[in-house]
Enzyme design. Structure first.
Site, PDB file in Angstrom:
ATOM      1  N   CYS A   6      -4.405  18.626  17.530  1.00 19.31           N
ATOM      2  CA  CYS A   6      -4.266  17.241  17.951  1.00 19.31           C
ATOM      3  C   CYS A   6      -5.480  16.827  18.784  1.00 19.31           C
ATOM      4  O   CYS A   6      -6.275  17.668  19.211  1.00 19.31           O
ATOM      5  CB  CYS A   6      -2.990  17.051  18.763  1.00 19.31           C
ATOM      6  N   ASP A  29     -35.455 -10.938  21.030  1.00 17.50           N
ATOM      7  CA  ASP A  29     -36.894 -10.886  21.272  1.00 17.50           C
ATOM      8  C   ASP A  29     -37.551 -11.744  20.194  1.00 17.50           C
ATOM      9  O   ASP A  29     -36.993 -11.928  19.107  1.00 17.50           O
ATOM     10  CB  ASP A  29     -37.376  -9.442  21.198  1.00 17.50           C
TER      11      ASP A  29
END
Length: 787
Positions: free
Chosen positions: A73, A463
């Site tokens: 698990c 940018d």
């Protein structure tokens, strides 16, 4: 380029050499980047300096991804992480048994990779190298049986046969027969072995999870005389786990299959001869021959030849890219019709393709906040289910006088239908599929948390240079015969085109960046440049040469002012508006004796990408509130680009630290995604909520610094990224809502309509499989094509 800590003596030893500008140790591995002045140091001199000092350069933490073996698990995975982090030198470990990935970050100054892996084995982890999954030949059925790869499938199948035989025997001969009990026992053993192993592993970790609940429910059914229901529960639980594993394995195979695109061997050139060698033995500096139609085996630079290369496996770009001498090529991409000689620049294990697969594997181990929460909540939920089951058993039996077998049967049904299997698997099934689907399109999302943040983006900051613009200047306007001709509106008049071709002939002799832009523009327009002779240049001013019997002069306005060129005033008037837009003007004239006659003027600028014009509209349609452009360029240039692209706001003339301040101020308004090149914009990318590096193929720094890496430089990938993040969020909400609704519905049916255990099992396991399949849809996500 960032340099190392200047106080470090070894860094000083390198940077003290004249011509060395900076040094940086990359976090990706044992690599160092050196920035140097080529006018003061040759390549050989730099290599000599590196050989002298590079071993003393401090390297940063190294990361490696491994394929995790075993069944357990995610709570067990979390405990495995804590044990591994106690290994000397290990800074961080992330593990997932669902995604089958173990990712390690360790300090190379403390230990080496071999010692770390030995410590990880001692901590109880079973793993294999990620690279081992690149084998293209899938093993045959019997080979997989012998190796144990099909144990779960075979056990499930045998268990089903025992279950059917037991059910038939039970129906025909009745209960109580020894051989019927043995058949049921066989069904329990084969169907339940995987669940029992996982349950025992969970209990050893002092954890309660769905595996424990399923085993308890099956045993409880046998206790009250309903072995058929218990065996059916174990079979469907086992079958569901097999289907889940196959579904999630598809996300791994979708990425690991990229490694099979890279050939195992390459033709190494030795003089005029070739030899076929494994790619692992190739070293930087070797040359390999890539024949037409072959996949390129290594990262390198084209030394000779020209061809077109299909790079869709890396960048997602469907159009082939032209490659000539000096162009970079990448392993796993497909060569076109031309033969190429490629100079190797990286070892096979360091190729962009290998780094891409490793980054995706690391991303699969980086769990989202939702997944971490559900994993922490699972054991508390499981304990609550057990407590609720006990209450459901005791109250009707002790207080209402109900038969024990009936009360126990209902309690077991409650335990099954209330188990959170579908809830727990819903998040990793969705996130892993989304990460895998994005990677197949050249978009590397470095973890579930980044995927979640992408779905919450309010503000996108771009940018300018190289992102919204092409990053290279080109001719935008031609001033000729008293008029300004914009090339965006169409080709220039014949006379202006002839002068542009003549100017390109002259500039082809120059090394100035603007000269290259003029030559490139003339080539794109299909203009044939004449020959230029008698070339002379004046540093900082211009150049002149003989072209078709005319002495042509090219240069700045200052040069034409100094020589008192005729017609200068009219051209100066027309150039003023162009310069106000931030464009650079190159003047062309003809020398006649002692005078120069102005002929034309060419305006150059870093042009906007065509796809940038519709980008803002698409992002607004996806829920982005504001789009901002951040640039160090002049305000006039920024204003022109922002207006052309439809940008909401721009901030110009920014230094790198001022870009960081701009990102911080924008974060006060919402979740900010910064898009840049990943190198120059690294501080701003790190400051933003989500940093996205564009065009990062082959760039180690960009691939390390950003949260999301776009291997190609297509702006459309930004739209795909946000679209996939939003779609993944919707799918996740669908899965969580559906899983919760099924649990509540089955509980209501158990109490209101005495739902039988087999129907409860079918509903419970069916919902688990359905959420896996729903998440798997993200592997084939297709963005909307609306304008």
């Amino acid at each position: 380029m960032k340099s190392n800590d200047p106080s470090h003596p070894e860094a000083h030893a390198i940077t003290d050499h004249e011509g060395i500008l900076g040094i940086q140790a990359l976090a990706a591995g044992e690599k160092v980047e050196i920035a140097y002045d080529p006018t003061r140091l040759s390549d050989d001199e730099v290599r000599a300096i590196i050989k002298e000092h590079v071993r003393a350069v401090p390297t940063g933490p190294q990361r490696c991804a491994l394929r995790l073996d075993g069944e357990a698990c995610e709570a067990a995975a979390a405990k495995l992480e804590r044990r591994i982090e106690k290994v000397p030198g290990v800074r961080r470990a992330t593990a997932t048994y669902i995604g089958r990935v173990l990712c390690l970050t360790f300090d190379q100054g403390v230990t080496n990779q071999a010692e770390v892996l030995e410590g990880v084995r001692a901590a109880g982890a079973k793993f294999e190298p990620l690279e081992s999954s690149r084998d293209s030949k899938r093993p045959g059925f019997w080979q997989r049986v012998r190796s144990g790869d099909l144990n779960d499938e075979l056990s499930c199948g045998l268990g089903f046969l025992f279950l059917v035989a037991a059910a038939i025997a039970d129906h025909t001969t009745g209960k109580g027969q020894l051989w019927t009990a043995l058949l049921y026992a066989g069904a329990y053993v084969f169907c339940g072995q995987n669940g029992v192993r996982s349950a025992i592993a969970s209990l050893r970790e002092r954890t309660l999870d769905v595996d424990v609940l399923m085993v308890l429910a099956a045993l409880g059914a046998a206790v009250v005389g309903s072995p058929l229901e218990g065996a059916l529960l174990l079979f469907l639980f086992s079958f569901s786990n097999v289907l889940q594993r196959y579904a999630l394995d598809r996300t791994q195979r979708a990425i690991e299959s990229l490694l099979t695109l890279r050939p195992d061997k390459a033709l190494r050139l030795i003089g005029s001869e070739t030899e076929l060698v494994p790619v692992e033995v190739l070293e930087p500096g070797d040359r390999v021959l890539v024949r037409p139609g072959e996949h390129i085996a290594v990262d390198g630079v084209v030394a000779e030849g020209s061809s077109s290369v299909d790079e869709s496996s890396l960048t997602g770009e469907s159009m082939p890219v032209g490659k000539e001498a000096g162009a970079a090529v990448f392993a796993g991409t497909l060569n076109g019709a031309g033969a190429l000689e490629v100079a190797v620049t990286k070892k096979s294990g360091d190729s962009t393709l290998a780094r891409m697969v490793e980054l995706v594997a690391q991303a699969q181990a980086e769990k989202s906040g939702t997944q971490r929460f559900l994993e922490r909540a699972e054991q508390y939920y499981a304990a609550g289910v057990i407590a609720f089951t006990v209450v459901v058993l005791l109250i009707p039996w002790l207080l209402w006088g109900q038969d024990f077998a009936t009360a126990f049967y209902r309690a077991m049904t409650v335990m099954v239908v209330a188990s959170p299997c579908a809830l727990i698997i819903s998040t990793p099934a969705t996130v892993l599929s989304a990460i895998g689907g994005a990677a197949r399109r050249g978009i590397l999302i470095k973890g579930g948390s980044h995927l979640e943040r992408a779905s919450k983006v309010d503000i996108v900051a771009f940018d300018k240079t190289g992102t919204l613009t092409a990053g290279k200047p080109s001719v935008t306007d031609v001033v000729f015969e008293g008029k300004v001709h914009a090339l965006a509106a169409g080709p220039p008049p014949a006379g202006a085109a002839a002068l542009l071709a003549a100017c390109a002939a002259l500039e082809s002799k120059s090394e100035h960046p603007l000269a290259a832009a003029i030559v490139s523009t003339a080539t794109k327009l299909g203009l044939k440049s004449p020959d230029a002779t008698g070339f002379q240049s004046t540093a900082g001013k211009g150049a002149e040469a003989d072209v078709e019997g005319r002495r042509l002069v090219v240069g700045s306005e200052r040069l034409f002012l100094e020589v008192e060129a005729s017609e200068r005033e009219s051209f100066s008037t027309l150039s003023a508006p162009l310069q106000a837009q931030g464009k650079t003007c190159v003047w062309l004239g003809e020398r006649k004796g002692d005078t120069v006659v102005t002929l034309a003027l060419f305006a150059l600028a870093d042009t906007i990408r065509p796809e940038a014009r519709g980008l803002a509209r698409k992002l607004h349609a996806m829920g982005v509130k504001k789009i901002v452009m951040l640039t160090g360029d002049q305000k006039a240039v920024a204003a022109a680009i922002a207006a052309d692209a439809g940008i909401d706001e721009f901030r110009a003339e920014l230094l790198p630290e001022e870009k960081v301040q701009a990102i911080r101020s924008l974060k006060q308004e919402g979740c900010v995604m910064m898009v840049g090149d990943g190198v120059n914009d690294a501080p701003a990318l790190a400051t933003s909520d989500l940093g996205v590096a564009m065009g990062a193929a082959g760039t180690d720094v960009a691939m390390e610094t950003a949260d999301v890496v776009l291997m190609g430089d297509r702006l459309e990938s930004i739209v795909i990224l946000l679209g996939m993040a939003h779609h993944a969020r919707r799918v996740l909400l669908q899965n969580l809502t559906f899983a919760s609704a099924v649990i509540l519905t089955l509980l209501a049916a158990t109490f209101g309509f005495d739902l039988s255990l087999p129907l409860g099992v079918v509903g419970h396991e069916g919902s688990t499989v359905l959420v896996c399949l729903n998440g798997l849809r993200l592997l084939v996500y297709r963005p909307k094509t609306s304008a």
